[in-house]
Design a protein around this motif. Structure first.
Motif, short mmCIF file in Angstrom:
data_model
loop_
_atom_site.label_atom_id
_atom_site.label_comp_id
_atom_site.label_asym_id
_atom_site.label_seq_id
_atom_site.Cartn_x
_atom_site.Cartn_y
_atom_site.Cartn_z
N HIS A 1 0.84 -1.20 0.00
CA HIS A 1 0.00 0.00 0.00
C HIS A 1 0.88 1.25 0.00
CE1 HIS A 1 -3.42 -2.59 0.88
NE2 HIS A 1 -2.66 -3.18 1.78
N PHE A 2 0.73 2.05 -1.02
CA PHE A 2 1.46 3.31 -1.07
C PHE A 2 0.71 4.37 -0.26
CE2 PHE A 2 3.67 1.15 -4.34
CZ PHE A 2 4.91 1.76 -4.45
N PRO A 3 1.43 5.13 0.56
CA PRO A 3 0.75 6.09 1.44
C PRO A 3 0.23 7.34 0.72
CG PRO A 3 3.12 6.25 1.71
CD PRO A 3 2.88 5.07 0.82
N TYR A 4 0.66 7.51 -0.52
CA TYR A 4 0.28 8.71 -1.29
C TYR A 4 -0.08 8.23 -2.69
CZ TYR A 4 1.04 13.31 -3.58
OH TYR A 4 0.92 14.48 -4.31
N VAL A 5 -1.29 8.57 -3.14
CA VAL A 5 -1.77 8.16 -4.46
C VAL A 5 -2.29 9.41 -5.17
CG1 VAL A 5 -3.39 6.71 -5.74
CG2 VAL A 5 -2.41 5.87 -3.58
N ILE A 6 -1.78 9.65 -6.37
CA ILE A 6 -2.24 10.81 -7.14
C ILE A 6 -2.38 10.40 -8.59
CG2 ILE A 6 0.13 11.64 -7.56
CD1 ILE A 6 -0.99 14.51 -7.41
N GLY A 7 -3.39 10.95 -9.25
CA GLY A 7 -3.58 10.63 -10.65
C GLY A 7 -4.57 11.55 -11.31
N VAL A 8 -4.77 11.30 -12.57
CA VAL A 8 -5.71 12.10 -13.35
C VAL A 8 -6.64 11.17 -14.12
CG1 VAL A 8 -4.15 14.07 -13.59
CG2 VAL A 8 -4.13 12.27 -15.33
N SER A 9 -7.80 11.71 -14.44
CA SER A 9 -8.74 11.07 -15.34
C SER A 9 -9.08 9.66 -14.87
CB SER A 9 -8.17 11.10 -16.76
OG SER A 9 -9.17 10.86 -17.71
N ALA A 10 -9.16 8.71 -15.82
CA ALA A 10 -9.52 7.35 -15.45
C ALA A 10 -8.49 6.69 -14.56
CB ALA A 10 -9.72 6.51 -16.72
N GLY A 11 -7.26 7.20 -14.56
CA GLY A 11 -6.24 6.63 -13.69
C GLY A 11 -6.64 6.71 -12.22
N ILE A 12 -7.00 7.91 -11.78
CA ILE A 12 -7.37 8.07 -10.37
C ILE A 12 -8.79 7.56 -10.12
CG2 ILE A 12 -8.22 10.45 -10.57
CD1 ILE A 12 -6.23 8.82 -7.64
N SER A 13 -9.66 7.58 -11.14
CA SER A 13 -10.99 7.00 -10.96
C SER A 13 -10.89 5.50 -10.67
CB SER A 13 -11.84 7.22 -12.22
OG SER A 13 -12.18 8.59 -12.35
N ASP A 14 -9.89 4.85 -11.27
CA ASP A 14 -9.62 3.45 -10.94
C ASP A 14 -8.85 3.34 -9.63
OD1 ASP A 14 -10.83 2.58 -13.29
OD2 ASP A 14 -8.96 2.58 -14.42
N GLY A 15 -8.00 4.32 -9.36
CA GLY A 15 -7.14 4.25 -8.19
C GLY A 15 -7.88 4.26 -6.87
N VAL A 16 -9.06 4.84 -6.84
CA VAL A 16 -9.79 4.87 -5.57
C VAL A 16 -10.18 3.46 -5.11
CG1 VAL A 16 -10.61 7.24 -5.86
CG2 VAL A 16 -12.04 5.34 -6.67
N SER A 17 -10.34 2.53 -6.07
CA SER A 17 -10.65 1.15 -5.69
C SER A 17 -9.44 0.44 -5.11
CB SER A 17 -11.20 0.37 -6.90
OG SER A 17 -12.45 0.87 -7.29
N TYR A 18 -8.24 0.89 -5.45
CA TYR A 18 -7.03 0.39 -4.80
C TYR A 18 -7.03 0.84 -3.33
CZ TYR A 18 -2.03 0.53 -3.49
OH TYR A 18 -0.83 0.41 -2.83
N VAL A 19 -7.40 2.07 -3.10
CA VAL A 19 -7.43 2.60 -1.74
C VAL A 19 -8.54 1.94 -0.93
CG1 VAL A 19 -7.65 4.69 -0.35
CG2 VAL A 19 -6.40 4.76 -2.51
N SER A 20 -9.65 1.61 -1.56
CA SER A 20 -10.75 0.95 -0.85
C SER A 20 -10.54 -0.56 -0.74
CB SER A 20 -12.10 1.24 -1.52
OG SER A 20 -12.17 0.64 -2.80
N ARG A 21 -9.38 -1.04 -1.20
CA ARG A 21 -8.99 -2.46 -1.07
C ARG A 21 -9.93 -3.40 -1.83
NH1 ARG A 21 -5.89 0.99 1.14
NH2 ARG A 21 -4.95 0.64 3.19
N GLN A 22 -10.47 -2.94 -2.98
CA GLN A 22 -11.43 -3.74 -3.73
C GLN A 22 -10.77 -4.35 -4.97
OE1 GLN A 22 -14.64 -0.52 -3.20
NE2 GLN A 22 -15.85 -2.40 -3.36
#
Length: 279
Positions: A29-50
């Motif tokens: 788990h990376f403590p800092y996640v940043i992105g744009v467009s579909a990258g971060i829209s997908d990235g939130v599911s990484y943070v929610s552990r899904q």
């Protein structure tokens, strides 16, 4: 400190989803996640552990007209069914785990482009509303989406002004980073017909956007070179697909293959990735 940087690209970030799911499978788990467009829209599911959630959504709904189709312009002014994607799917069809997301310790930022100033801004995803207004904004490509209003300002896709927000991550103190790109090595962007048209259509209403759109390809290419330099210096791990995927890919077998490629590449470099997180 170490961060994860997520490039967008409509459906191309399914490669990044495979990589992120591999990390979840190995409890990375990376403590800092940043992105744009579909990258971060997908990235939130990484943070929610899904793990697997983003792939499930595309396999079930990519070719559903509620997800993407011309008739959506009649209901929401977008090629994409915004309420279907950002409300119905996360609330009903493939539920998003808001509780785990908000409780997670990660900092999660989405880049957006202010239509009036032409500048990049970075908003906290933990402060987003249940309709994912911030994620709508970071994905709002001109001509395909309307501008999305937040705080009284209109916003478009974060990738217009800052396509790979590595410098923002570094400014925030992330000394080493995992950078997930969605184009193969050697790709260089040119000035597209879509950006030319968008610049012409929007220049009266949002004059600051015109130069951003007309130089977007130059900013992208320079940032990719910077990412490559960071990797050569041992300050980043860059993962990117070894074969292209169309940003509007319809073939579900190609989508699944890109996801599997991302998983495979992440697993092949797990030790390098773990080293980024070492104190």
């Amino acid at each position: 400190m170490a961060g994860m940087i997520l490039e967008g690209g409509t459906f191309r970030p399914i490669f990044s989803c495979g990589a992120m799911d591999a990390l979840l499978a190995h409890d990375i788990h990376f403590p800092y996640v940043i992105g744009v467009s579909a990258g971060i829209s997908d990235g939130v599911s990484y943070v929610s552990r899904q793990k697997g959630r983003n792939l499930e959504i595309l396999l079930r709904y990519r070719n559903d007209k509620r997800y993407v189709g011309l008739r959506n312009f009649l209901t929401c002014g977008s090629l994409f069914g915004m309420d279907f994607i950002y409300r119905e799917i996360p609330e009903t069809y493939v539920p998003f785990d808001f509780r785990t997301f908000y409780a997670a310790p990660e900092t999660v930022l989405a880049g957006v482009t202010n239509a009036r100033t032409g500048e990049a801004e970075y908003w906290d995803c933990k402060k987003t509303d249940q309709d994912f207004t911030l994620l709508r904004a970071t994905c709002a490509l001109p001509l395909l989406f309307p501008a999305i209003e937040m705080g009284g300002q209109p916003y478009y896709d974060g990738g217009l002004r800052d396509p790979i927000p590595i410098r923002k991550a570094m400014a925030d103190g992330q000394e080493k980073n995992l950078i997930l790109l969605t184009r193969p090595a050697g790709y260089r962007k040119g000035l597209s017909r879509q950006n030319r048209l968008a610049a012409r259509v929007l220049r009266k209403k949002y004059p600051a956007l015109e130069p951003v759109l007309l130089t977007r390809h130059e900013a992208y290419n320079e940032t990719v070179r910077f990412c490559e330099q960071l990797e050569a210096e041992g300050r980043a791990v860059v993962l990117r697909p070894d074969r292209p995927l169309d940003s509007m890919e319809k073939d579900l077998s190609n989508i699944r293959r890109a996801y599997e490629d991302g998983w495979r590449m992440a697993e092949a470099r797990l030790e390098e990735i773990r080293a980024l997180l070492a104190p």
